[in-house]
Design an enzyme around this catalytic site. Sequence first.
Site, PDB file in Angstrom:
ATOM      1  N   ASP A   1      -1.597  -0.874   6.100  1.00  0.00           N
ATOM      2  CA  ASP A   1      -1.725  -0.192   7.388  1.00  0.00           C
ATOM      3  C   ASP A   1      -3.154  -0.092   7.881  1.00  0.00           C
ATOM      4  O   ASP A   1      -3.414   0.606   8.865  1.00  0.00           O
ATOM      5  CB  ASP A   1      -1.157   1.237   7.265  1.00  0.00           C
TER       6      ASP A   1
ATOM      7  N   ASP B   1      -0.172   5.149   0.930  1.00  0.00           N
ATOM      8  CA  ASP B   1      -0.433   6.123   1.997  1.00  0.00           C
ATOM      9  C   ASP B   1      -0.505   5.432   3.353  1.00  0.00           C
ATOM     10  O   ASP B   1      -1.304   4.516   3.556  1.00  0.00           O
ATOM     11  CB  ASP B   1      -1.756   6.841   1.732  1.00  0.00           C
TER      12      ASP B   1
ATOM     13  N   ASP C   1       0.875  -1.164   0.000  1.00  0.00           N
ATOM     14  CA  ASP C   1       0.000   0.000   0.000  1.00  0.00           C
ATOM     15  C   ASP C   1       0.925   1.230   0.000  1.00  0.00           C
ATOM     16  O   ASP C   1       2.119   1.111   0.277  1.00  0.00           O
ATOM     17  CB  ASP C   1      -0.880  -0.037   1.260  1.00  0.00           C
TER      18      ASP C   1
END
Length: 224
Positions: free
Chosen positions: A171, A11, A9
């Site tokens: 995240d 961001d 991922d």
Amino acid sequence: MARNCVIFDLDGTLADTSGDLIAAANACFAGMGEAVRLDPVADAAIAVRGARRMLTEGLTRAGRYSDAAVEAWFPRFLDIYGEAIDVHTHLYDGAVAAVEALRAADYAVGICTNKPEALAETLLQRLGVRDLFGSLIGADTGPTRKPDVAPYWASVDQCGGRRSASLLVGDSDTDRTTARAAGVPCVLVTFSPEGQAVRALDPEALIDHFDELQGAVGRLIGTP
């Protein structure tokens, strides 16, 4: 020949983008004539959820929320953000070294993000790391976005990865859900705005620093 594969991922995983995202959202609120502002620190976890989430949060706090307002300002947000995409953004400590180590060990490495592809491309170029990744699939690359599995598989395939020996580093619950739907392991970072809260998502591995990534990858999908 397909290789063992690590998909990231963007961001909140590879880079802390929250400061520039919040700045763009606050510029939108100013443009609307609203006094509400998101806080770069307290609202960082909202920022990495994306533009619509930030616009929704701010307008809700102002008592002015509507779907129409969010959709009307979404394109303007993208324009503002794109003009100042790397003012406050920085790669997390150890991210580059971790990706380079994976590449040196002959893992295929790519990115699957819910950021629009063009913005993700621009940001990675500005940060000087685009060439480290063999694939980049964004929210609008195809017809669906995470947690749908299609973008994940597209990222694996585009970088020459082996689907059956791949994993997702992220995240958030979106990344956890994507990995679960794909039937692949998930490594969640604890240094994003979500922090230690990701432990409740029960991923196959957690890392507190990128120094720990290669060991986790080796345990979960083996070495090339």
